[in-house]
Scaffold this motif. Structure first.
Motif, PDB file in Angstrom:
ATOM      1  N   TYR A  84       0.839  -1.191   0.000  1.00 15.52           N
ATOM      2  CA  TYR A  84       0.000   0.000   0.000  1.00 15.52           C
ATOM      3  C   TYR A  84       0.878   1.246   0.000  1.00 15.52           C
ATOM      4  CZ  TYR A  84      -3.458  -3.374   1.709  1.00 15.52           C
ATOM      5  OH  TYR A  84      -4.272  -4.473   1.850  1.00 15.52           O
ATOM      6  N   VAL A  85       0.355   2.334  -0.574  1.00 15.18           N
ATOM      7  CA  VAL A  85       1.066   3.610  -0.536  1.00 15.18           C
ATOM      8  C   VAL A  85       0.115   4.706  -0.075  1.00 15.18           C
ATOM      9  CG1 VAL A  85       2.820   3.091  -2.270  1.00 15.18           C
ATOM     10  CG2 VAL A  85       0.599   4.020  -2.998  1.00 15.18           C
ATOM     11  N   THR A  86       0.697   5.754   0.516  1.00 18.20           N
ATOM     12  CA  THR A  86      -0.069   6.936   0.890  1.00 18.20           C
ATOM     13  C   THR A  86      -0.502   7.678  -0.368  1.00 18.20           C
ATOM     14  OG1 THR A  86       2.092   8.002   1.188  1.00 18.20           O
ATOM     15  CG2 THR A  86       0.922   7.284   3.170  1.00 18.20           C
ATOM     16  N   ILE A  87      -1.740   8.182  -0.355  1.00 18.71           N
ATOM     17  CA  ILE A  87      -2.228   8.865  -1.554  1.00 18.71           C
ATOM     18  C   ILE A  87      -1.792  10.326  -1.598  1.00 18.71           C
ATOM     19  CG2 ILE A  87      -4.202   7.328  -1.834  1.00 18.71           C
ATOM     20  CD1 ILE A  87      -5.970   9.565  -0.668  1.00 18.71           C
ATOM     21  N   ASN A  88      -1.573  10.938  -0.443  1.00 15.54           N
ATOM     22  CA  ASN A  88      -1.216  12.354  -0.385  1.00 15.54           C
ATOM     23  C   ASN A  88       0.270  12.536  -0.062  1.00 15.54           C
ATOM     24  OD1 ASN A  88      -3.830  13.607  -0.833  1.00 15.54           O
ATOM     25  ND2 ASN A  88      -4.424  12.808   1.180  1.00 15.54           N
ATOM     26  N   PRO A  89       0.876  13.650  -0.482  1.00 17.27           N
ATOM     27  CA  PRO A  89       2.300  13.882  -0.204  1.00 17.27           C
ATOM     28  C   PRO A  89       2.582  13.923   1.292  1.00 17.27           C
ATOM     29  CG  PRO A  89       1.491  15.430  -1.865  1.00 17.27           C
ATOM     30  CD  PRO A  89       0.291  14.728  -1.302  1.00 17.27           C
ATOM     31  N   VAL A  90       3.689  13.291   1.689  1.00 19.33           N
ATOM     32  CA  VAL A  90       4.094  13.164   3.088  1.00 19.33           C
ATOM     33  C   VAL A  90       5.347  14.004   3.323  1.00 19.33           C
ATOM     34  CG1 VAL A  90       4.880  11.519   4.847  1.00 19.33           C
ATOM     35  CG2 VAL A  90       3.108  10.857   3.210  1.00 19.33           C
ATOM     36  N   ARG A  91       5.463  14.592   4.490  1.00 17.88           N
ATOM     37  CA  ARG A  91       6.601  15.460   4.798  1.00 17.88           C
ATOM     38  C   ARG A  91       7.921  14.697   4.613  1.00 17.88           C
ATOM     39  NH1 ARG A  91       6.019  16.965  11.051  1.00 17.88           N
ATOM     40  NH2 ARG A  91       8.170  17.682  10.713  1.00 17.88           N
ATOM     41  N   LEU A  92       8.892  15.381   4.029  1.00 17.32           N
ATOM     42  CA  LEU A  92      10.174  14.765   3.702  1.00 17.32           C
ATOM     43  C   LEU A  92      10.973  14.351   4.935  1.00 17.32           C
ATOM     44  CD1 LEU A  92      11.258  17.063   0.728  1.00 17.32           C
ATOM     45  CD2 LEU A  92      10.731  14.625   0.588  1.00 17.32           C
ATOM     46  N   ASP A  93      10.666  14.927   6.083  1.00 18.56           N
ATOM     47  CA  ASP A  93      11.367  14.538   7.313  1.00 18.56           C
ATOM     48  C   ASP A  93      11.305  13.036   7.554  1.00 18.56           C
ATOM     49  OD1 ASP A  93      11.246  17.265   7.463  1.00 18.56           O
ATOM     50  OD2 ASP A  93      10.530  17.361   9.517  1.00 18.56           O
ATOM     51  N   LEU A  94      10.223  12.391   7.115  1.00 20.12           N
ATOM     52  CA  LEU A  94      10.034  10.974   7.428  1.00 20.12           C
ATOM     53  C   LEU A  94      10.963  10.072   6.620  1.00 20.12           C
ATOM     54  CD1 LEU A  94       6.201  10.615   8.052  1.00 20.12           C
ATOM     55  CD2 LEU A  94       8.032  11.411   9.547  1.00 20.12           C
ATOM     56  N   LEU A  95      11.656  10.620   5.645  1.00 17.93           N
ATOM     57  CA  LEU A  95      12.702   9.835   4.972  1.00 17.93           C
ATOM     58  C   LEU A  95      13.743   9.354   5.980  1.00 17.93           C
ATOM     59  CD1 LEU A  95      13.301  12.010   1.784  1.00 17.93           C
ATOM     60  CD2 LEU A  95      12.403   9.676   1.808  1.00 17.93           C
ATOM     61  N   ALA A  96      13.920  10.099   7.053  1.00 23.34           N
ATOM     62  CA  ALA A  96      14.927   9.735   8.054  1.00 23.34           C
ATOM     63  C   ALA A  96      14.541   8.486   8.839  1.00 23.34           C
ATOM     64  CB  ALA A  96      15.155  10.908   9.013  1.00 23.34           C
ATOM     65  N   ARG A  97      13.318   8.035   8.752  1.00 24.46           N
ATOM     66  CA  ARG A  97      12.914   6.787   9.409  1.00 24.46           C
ATOM     67  C   ARG A  97      13.428   5.567   8.651  1.00 24.46           C
ATOM     68  NH1 ARG A  97       6.582   7.971  10.818  1.00 24.46           N
ATOM     69  NH2 ARG A  97       6.944   9.218  12.706  1.00 24.46           N
ATOM     70  N   SER A  98      13.203   5.572   7.342  1.00 25.48           N
ATOM     71  CA  SER A  98      13.639   4.459   6.505  1.00 25.48           C
ATOM     72  C   SER A  98      13.728   4.985   5.084  1.00 25.48           C
ATOM     73  CB  SER A  98      12.660   3.281   6.601  1.00 25.48           C
ATOM     74  OG  SER A  98      13.195   2.125   5.999  1.00 25.48           O
ATOM     75  N   ASP A  99      14.933   5.429   4.714  1.00 25.39           N
ATOM     76  CA  ASP A  99      15.173   6.241   3.536  1.00 25.39           C
ATOM     77  C   ASP A  99      15.215   5.390   2.277  1.00 25.39           C
ATOM     78  OD1 ASP A  99      15.982   8.083   1.660  1.00 25.39           O
ATOM     79  OD2 ASP A  99      17.723   8.781   2.768  1.00 25.39           O
ATOM     80  N   ASN A 100      14.104   5.413   1.520  1.00 22.90           N
ATOM     81  CA  ASN A 100      14.017   4.706   0.240  1.00 22.90           C
ATOM     82  C   ASN A 100      14.304   3.212   0.371  1.00 22.90           C
ATOM     83  OD1 ASN A 100      13.540   6.704  -2.168  1.00 22.90           O
ATOM     84  ND2 ASN A 100      14.909   7.758  -0.726  1.00 22.90           N
ATOM     85  N   ARG A 101      13.873   2.635   1.487  1.00 25.06           N
ATOM     86  CA  ARG A 101      13.968   1.182   1.678  1.00 25.06           C
ATOM     87  C   ARG A 101      12.867   0.736   2.625  1.00 25.06           C
ATOM     88  NH1 ARG A 101      16.535  -0.488   6.443  1.00 25.06           N
ATOM     89  NH2 ARG A 101      17.256   1.248   7.759  1.00 25.06           N
ATOM     90  N   LEU A 102      12.488  -0.524   2.512  1.00 20.80           N
ATOM     91  CA  LEU A 102      11.443  -1.110   3.340  1.00 20.80           C
ATOM     92  C   LEU A 102      12.079  -1.790   4.545  1.00 20.80           C
ATOM     93  CD1 LEU A 102       8.324  -1.375   3.003  1.00 20.80           C
ATOM     94  CD2 LEU A 102       8.738  -3.636   2.019  1.00 20.80           C
ATOM     95  N   SER A 103      11.575  -1.478   5.745  1.00 21.71           N
ATOM     96  CA  SER A 103      12.117  -2.076   6.960  1.00 21.71           C
ATOM     97  C   SER A 103      11.007  -2.145   8.012  1.00 21.71           C
ATOM     98  CB  SER A 103      13.297  -1.259   7.496  1.00 21.71           C
ATOM     99  OG  SER A 103      12.893   0.062   7.809  1.00 21.71           O
TER     100      SER A 103
END
Length: 261
Positions: A96-115
């Motif tokens: 599943y993916v989010t339909i609306n744009p999400v704040r870029l800060d959350l890239l710091a949780r798991s940056d362009n990878r699934l975990s």
């Protein structure tokens, strides 16, 4: 001295199980190009009750024949090519993916990878309200895939709604969820505030009152800003796959004239 061999978990499959479709990352990438343009944030990819095998592929945990119940897996992506490529690793599980744009800060949780994820996108993490989501499903028992006839009824209702609402259709994307139909209607990047959230919710309720019947309904719970949609090009793995209720791929079937259709 003998060497212990670690056996790869075997994916469980019932004797009557129909073939499982293979994900199509080209469909996924085409959908993401429409979903996330223009770029205003990142996209979260999420898997529920997931587990990695030794090759790094992701399965629903109960399909690996272990007692582990699986984890919520999530990644935040601003590289949509990478998201599409990694979607091919979702083997026997829904993505599943989010339909609306999400704040870029959350890239710091798991940056362009699934975990494995302790936290996922919240409503307040959404940058703007870009899409109104209509999830059109046949009535059926919970936690089972639809029959071919049920799916056809939902898709026919989706098409009737598009035909009956030409202004909406002109700014929409549409497809099949694997079990029903979906429509995303482009909004003018509304602020993520109570007024505009209420406007979206009332519009979905109004359309549901017009198009619901005893066989097919529009889900009125799809209105929160951090809502997820089944990722087109990937599997919708609900319940156990059976010949009469198989697992299918979510699809991206079309786009309105104002969106390049």
């Amino acid at each position: 001295m003998s060497t212990m061999q670690i056996r790869e978990p075997t994916v469980r499959r019932a004797p009557s199980e129909p073939p499982i479709p293979t994900n199509d990352p080209t469909v996924t990438r085409r959908f993401l190009s429409s979903l996330a343009a223009p770029r205003a944030g990142c996209v979260e990819l999420r898997v529920l009750r997931g587990a990695f095998d030794r090759r790094g592929d992701v399965h629903r945990a109960d399909r690996l024949g272990t007692s582990f119940g699986g984890s919520t897996l999530a990644g935040w992506y601003d590289d949509l090519d990478r998201l599409a490529a990694q979607s091919k690793r979702l083997r026997t599980v829904s993505g599943y993916v989010t339909i609306n744009p999400v704040r870029l800060d959350l890239l710091a949780r798991s940056d362009n990878r699934l975990s494995r994820a302790r936290h996922t996108t919240r409503d307040e993490d959404v940058v703007c309200l870009r899409w109104l989501y209509l999830d059109i499903d046949p009535k059926r028992p919970p936690d089972v895939s639809s029959t071919d006839a049920e799916l056809a009824a939902a898709v026919a209702r989706r098409d009737a709604l598009l035909a009956g609402q030409p202004e909406l259709a002109a700014s929409a994307l549409w497809g099949r969820s694997g079990n029903g139909g979906w429509i995303l209607v482009r909004l003018p990047d509304y602020p993520n505030d109570a007024e505009h959230r209420g406007l979206i919710a009332e519009t979905v309720r109004t359309l549901a009152r017009e198009y619901d019947d005893d066989a097919v309904v529009i889900d009125t719970a799809t209105v929160n800003p951090s809502r997820l949609i089944g990722l087109p090009g990937t599997l919708k793995a609900k319940g156990s796959p059976r010949p009469d209720r198989p697992w299918r791929l979510a699809t991206f079937d079309g786009a309105g004239t104002t969106l390049g259709g």
